[in-house]
Design a protein around this motif. Structure first.
Motif, PDB file in Angstrom:
ATOM      1  N   VAL A 225      10.227  -2.763 -19.388  1.00 47.98           N
ATOM      2  CA  VAL A 225       9.449  -2.479 -18.181  1.00 47.98           C
ATOM      3  C   VAL A 225       9.148  -0.987 -18.093  1.00 47.98           C
ATOM      4  CG1 VAL A 225       9.440  -2.563 -15.659  1.00 47.98           C
ATOM      5  CG2 VAL A 225      10.418  -4.460 -16.965  1.00 47.98           C
ATOM      6  N   THR A 226      10.142  -0.171 -18.404  1.00 48.44           N
ATOM      7  CA  THR A 226       9.932   1.281 -18.414  1.00 48.44           C
ATOM      8  C   THR A 226       8.814   1.660 -19.371  1.00 48.44           C
ATOM      9  OG1 THR A 226      12.253   1.678 -17.867  1.00 48.44           O
ATOM     10  CG2 THR A 226      11.036   3.502 -18.828  1.00 48.44           C
ATOM     11  N   ALA A 227       8.826   1.063 -20.559  1.00 46.19           N
ATOM     12  CA  ALA A 227       7.792   1.356 -21.551  1.00 46.19           C
ATOM     13  C   ALA A 227       6.410   0.948 -21.054  1.00 46.19           C
ATOM     14  CB  ALA A 227       8.117   0.651 -22.862  1.00 46.19           C
ATOM     15  N   THR A 228       6.334  -0.183 -20.369  1.00 53.99           N
ATOM     16  CA  THR A 228       5.055  -0.655 -19.817  1.00 53.99           C
ATOM     17  C   THR A 228       4.517   0.330 -18.783  1.00 53.99           C
ATOM     18  OG1 THR A 228       5.601  -2.988 -20.171  1.00 53.99           O
ATOM     19  CG2 THR A 228       3.939  -2.510 -18.509  1.00 53.99           C
ATOM     20  N   LEU A 229       5.374   0.779 -17.894  1.00 53.06           N
ATOM     21  CA  LEU A 229       4.956   1.729 -16.873  1.00 53.06           C
ATOM     22  C   LEU A 229       4.572   3.072 -17.494  1.00 53.06           C
ATOM     23  CD1 LEU A 229       7.555   1.151 -13.999  1.00 53.06           C
ATOM     24  CD2 LEU A 229       5.416  -0.028 -14.435  1.00 53.06           C
ATOM     25  N   ALA A 230       5.375   3.521 -18.446  1.00 55.23           N
ATOM     26  CA  ALA A 230       5.100   4.806 -19.090  1.00 55.23           C
ATOM     27  C   ALA A 230       3.755   4.783 -19.813  1.00 55.23           C
ATOM     28  CB  ALA A 230       6.220   5.154 -20.058  1.00 55.23           C
ATOM     29  N   ALA A 231       3.442   3.666 -20.462  1.00 55.98           N
ATOM     30  CA  ALA A 231       2.162   3.549 -21.155  1.00 55.98           C
ATOM     31  C   ALA A 231       1.000   3.642 -20.176  1.00 55.98           C
ATOM     32  CB  ALA A 231       2.099   2.232 -21.932  1.00 55.98           C
ATOM     33  N   ALA A 232       1.147   3.035 -19.008  1.00 50.01           N
ATOM     34  CA  ALA A 232       0.101   3.098 -17.989  1.00 50.01           C
ATOM     35  C   ALA A 232      -0.087   4.525 -17.488  1.00 50.01           C
ATOM     36  CB  ALA A 232       0.446   2.170 -16.829  1.00 50.01           C
ATOM     37  N   VAL A 233       1.019   5.233 -17.296  1.00 45.60           N
ATOM     38  CA  VAL A 233       0.938   6.621 -16.857  1.00 45.60           C
ATOM     39  C   VAL A 233       0.290   7.482 -17.932  1.00 45.60           C
ATOM     40  CG1 VAL A 233       2.262   8.656 -16.154  1.00 45.60           C
ATOM     41  CG2 VAL A 233       2.938   6.395 -15.341  1.00 45.60           C
ATOM     42  N   ASP A 234       0.692   7.287 -19.178  1.00 46.74           N
ATOM     43  CA  ASP A 234       0.177   8.105 -20.276  1.00 46.74           C
ATOM     44  C   ASP A 234      -1.323   7.940 -20.473  1.00 46.74           C
ATOM     45  OD1 ASP A 234       2.632   9.211 -20.776  1.00 46.74           O
ATOM     46  OD2 ASP A 234       3.117   7.883 -22.459  1.00 46.74           O
ATOM     47  N   ARG A 235      -1.830   6.766 -20.161  1.00 45.26           N
ATOM     48  CA  ARG A 235      -3.276   6.565 -20.300  1.00 45.26           C
ATOM     49  C   ARG A 235      -4.061   7.432 -19.318  1.00 45.26           C
ATOM     50  NH1 ARG A 235      -1.682   1.148 -21.479  1.00 45.26           N
ATOM     51  NH2 ARG A 235      -1.773   0.542 -19.272  1.00 45.26           N
ATOM     52  N   SER A 236      -3.448   7.714 -18.181  1.00 41.84           N
ATOM     53  CA  SER A 236      -4.114   8.540 -17.169  1.00 41.84           C
ATOM     54  C   SER A 236      -3.723  10.008 -17.261  1.00 41.84           C
ATOM     55  CB  SER A 236      -3.782   8.027 -15.758  1.00 41.84           C
ATOM     56  OG  SER A 236      -4.272   6.725 -15.558  1.00 41.84           O
ATOM     57  N   GLU A 237      -2.409  10.232 -17.433  1.00 40.66           N
ATOM     58  CA  GLU A 237      -1.903  11.610 -17.471  1.00 40.66           C
ATOM     59  C   GLU A 237      -0.810  11.709 -18.531  1.00 40.66           C
ATOM     60  OE1 GLU A 237      -1.413  13.969 -14.049  1.00 40.66           O
ATOM     61  OE2 GLU A 237      -2.316  12.497 -12.708  1.00 40.66           O
TER      62      GLU A 237
END
Length: 217
Positions: free
Chosen positions: A21-33
């Protein structure tokens, strides 16, 4: 009695990997910032920590709402297979016979209700549930959810206890003016709670269950 959710009531990510779940959230953040998170955060197992970091860095932004919604979705999936914390169910039922109970949590209300709906005889024990807002504002250690529970039940602060397993729980209880019992099933959690200032800590809910049964009789 105020209960934190993940820990004192159940192990939310017992079967649904917190690291994934952490990896999923981090990937979403990285796509934006891509520069907002650290490598340690990306590689960890603390999805709520990802949301907390984004909310602190970009309060009120669409990114906060996006991450919160992703986390809420994953928490609801996890809730279906969450494992009750040992002795939690009988403790909740015993306390409910003589106390007003509420949940005050940084998890999403949807996930909390999803779990409680699967626990016959336990979900109805809680008069109210106060979980995370979609805006991710007022996360503990902010005492907001505790204050909401106190206001809704009319409970006196000097006659209220919170059971929590994290320093943020202790700090929220301290700011709200209620007593605190730390639950630490791991040595590292006990150390963190003591470092935060918690003085009353149990390593098993069995200790509280025995005390509750003694008081009731």
């Amino acid at each position: 009695m105020l209960f934190d959710f993940d820990g004192p009531v159940c192990q939310l990510f017992a079967a649904h990997s917190a690291a994934d779940v952490t990896a999923t959230l981090a990937a979403a953040v990285d796509r934006s910032e891509p520069d907002l998170l650290t490598d340690e955060q990306r590689q960890g197992a603390d999805p709520l920590g990802i949301l907390r970091s984004v909310a602190a860095a970009r309060p009120g932004s669409p990114l906060v709402r996006q991450v919160e919604q992703l986390l809420a979705r994953e928490e609801r999936r996890a809730a279906v297979h969450a494992r009750p914390t040992e002795y939690a169910d009988p403790l909740i039922r015993t306390l409910a016979s003589s106390h007003t109970l509420a949940i005050t949590s940084n998890n999403s209300p949807g996930a909390i209700h999803e779990y409680l709906n699967t626990r016959a005889g336990v979900g109805s024990c809680f008069e109210s549930v106060y979980g995370r807002a979609e805006s991710a504002e007022h996360l503990k250690p902010d005492p907001y959810c505790l204050v909401c529970a106190l206001d809704s039940t009319g409970a006196a602060r000097d006659q209220t206890l919170m059971i929590g397993d994290a320093p943020a729980d202790y700090e929220a209880a301290r700011r709200a003016g209620v007593g605190f019992i730390g639950f630490a099933s791991q040595e590292s959690r006990e150390h963190a709670l003591r470092e935060a200032g918690a003085r009353t800590i149990v390593t098993s809910l069995e200790e509280l269950l025995e005390a509750a049964r003694t008081v009731r009789h």
